[in-house]
Design a protein around this motif. Structure first.
Motif, PDB file in Angstrom:
ATOM      1  N   THR A  58     -26.941  15.671 -38.415  1.00  0.00           N
ATOM      2  CA  THR A  58     -26.653  15.469 -36.997  1.00  0.00           C
ATOM      3  C   THR A  58     -27.910  15.540 -36.133  1.00  0.00           C
ATOM      4  O   THR A  58     -28.186  14.614 -35.378  1.00  0.00           O
ATOM      5  CB  THR A  58     -25.594  16.481 -36.524  1.00  0.00           C
ATOM      6  N   PRO A  59     -28.700  16.606 -36.193  1.00  0.00           N
ATOM      7  CA  PRO A  59     -29.916  16.611 -35.367  1.00  0.00           C
ATOM      8  C   PRO A  59     -31.137  16.049 -36.106  1.00  0.00           C
ATOM      9  O   PRO A  59     -32.239  16.075 -35.578  1.00  0.00           O
ATOM     10  CB  PRO A  59     -30.120  18.100 -35.066  1.00  0.00           C
ATOM     11  N   GLY A  60     -30.963  15.527 -37.320  1.00  0.00           N
ATOM     12  CA  GLY A  60     -32.096  15.125 -38.148  1.00  0.00           C
ATOM     13  C   GLY A  60     -32.940  13.991 -37.603  1.00  0.00           C
ATOM     14  O   GLY A  60     -34.133  13.926 -37.881  1.00  0.00           O
ATOM     15  N   GLY A  61     -32.407  13.094 -36.834  1.00  0.00           N
ATOM     16  CA  GLY A  61     -33.156  11.948 -36.355  1.00  0.00           C
ATOM     17  C   GLY A  61     -33.812  12.146 -34.998  1.00  0.00           C
ATOM     18  O   GLY A  61     -34.339  11.194 -34.427  1.00  0.00           O
ATOM     19  N   GLU A  65     -39.242  17.839 -29.797  1.00  0.00           N
ATOM     20  CA  GLU A  65     -39.065  18.411 -28.457  1.00  0.00           C
ATOM     21  C   GLU A  65     -37.604  18.363 -27.991  1.00  0.00           C
ATOM     22  O   GLU A  65     -37.205  19.127 -27.112  1.00  0.00           O
ATOM     23  CB  GLU A  65     -39.976  17.734 -27.422  1.00  0.00           C
ATOM     24  N   ARG A  66     -36.809  17.487 -28.565  1.00  0.00           N
ATOM     25  CA  ARG A  66     -35.391  17.401 -28.185  1.00  0.00           C
ATOM     26  C   ARG A  66     -34.491  18.167 -29.156  1.00  0.00           C
ATOM     27  O   ARG A  66     -33.303  18.315 -28.903  1.00  0.00           O
ATOM     28  CB  ARG A  66     -34.963  15.931 -28.148  1.00  0.00           C
ATOM     29  N   LEU A  67     -35.049  18.636 -30.242  1.00  0.00           N
ATOM     30  CA  LEU A  67     -34.261  19.275 -31.288  1.00  0.00           C
ATOM     31  C   LEU A  67     -33.605  20.571 -30.813  1.00  0.00           C
ATOM     32  O   LEU A  67     -32.455  20.859 -31.152  1.00  0.00           O
ATOM     33  CB  LEU A  67     -35.139  19.543 -32.514  1.00  0.00           C
ATOM     34  N   ARG A  68     -34.291  21.361 -30.011  1.00  0.00           N
ATOM     35  CA  ARG A  68     -33.747  22.627 -29.543  1.00  0.00           C
ATOM     36  C   ARG A  68     -32.511  22.411 -28.677  1.00  0.00           C
ATOM     37  O   ARG A  68     -31.484  23.067 -28.853  1.00  0.00           O
ATOM     38  CB  ARG A  68     -34.802  23.395 -28.758  1.00  0.00           C
TER      39      ARG A  68
END
Length: 173
Positions: A58-61, A65-68
């Motif tokens: 889900t957050p892999g792509g 800086e947007r991952l958090r």
């Protein structure tokens, strides 16, 4: 060697269905010993209900800086979904318990000989202990209400949990 998610998800649902089948003969006499195996199987099956690759993909792509923020949003949505699911399950259990209670209570009338003999027996026992007939009669009605509620709950538990496992009958693709 990669772990395939389809067999994991399918085994999770199969374990859930097996526990529902094990709950089908439930009575008010069941204790923790009878509930242990179905609950253990259900717990093991739920571990694989949401395959781990979904959580990592889900957050892999996203950029670092947007991952958090994405991770926080993802966790918020999982928690919100869990809270809504619990509320829906509680509502279903409450409504089904009320339905079974009213259906059982329809047969507990003064024209029913079994009901009358139960009420008279319990009222006389309570009057013997308390010394007064009025608390004995109200206590007998309270006992009848408790018995009816217990049986309504016993009828509710195995029936209400079937939709949650049968609605997701096929593993995700």
């Amino acid at each position: 060697m990669a772990i395939q998610t389809r067999p994991l998800s399918g085994s999770s649902r199969s374990a859930g269905r097996a526990t529902m089948w094990q709950f089908s003969p439930i009575t008010h006499d069941w204790s923790g010993a009878e509930l242990m195996l179905p609950q253990a199987l259900r717990g093991m099956g739920q571990q694989f209900a949401a395959p781990p690759p979904i959580v990592t993909l889900t957050p892999g792509g996203l950029a670092m800086e947007r991952l958090r923020l994405a991770s926080g949003l993802f966790n918020l949505m999982r928690n919100l979904g869990g809270a809504i699911g619990i509320a829906v399950c509680a509502t279903i259990l409450n409504d089904r318990t009320n339905l079974h209670f009213y259906r059982l209570a329809e047969h507990l009338t003064r024209s029913n000989d079994a009901t009358n003999s139960l009420l008279q027996g319990v009222a006389s026992n309570l009057a013997t202990w308390g010394g007064d007939q009025v608390p004995g009669e109200s206590g007998a009605l309270r006992q009848l209400w408790n018995l009816t509620y217990r049986e309504a709950l016993t009828l509710t538990l195995p029936i209400s949990s079937w939709p949650s496992w049968s609605a997701s009958s096929s593993p995700p693709r």
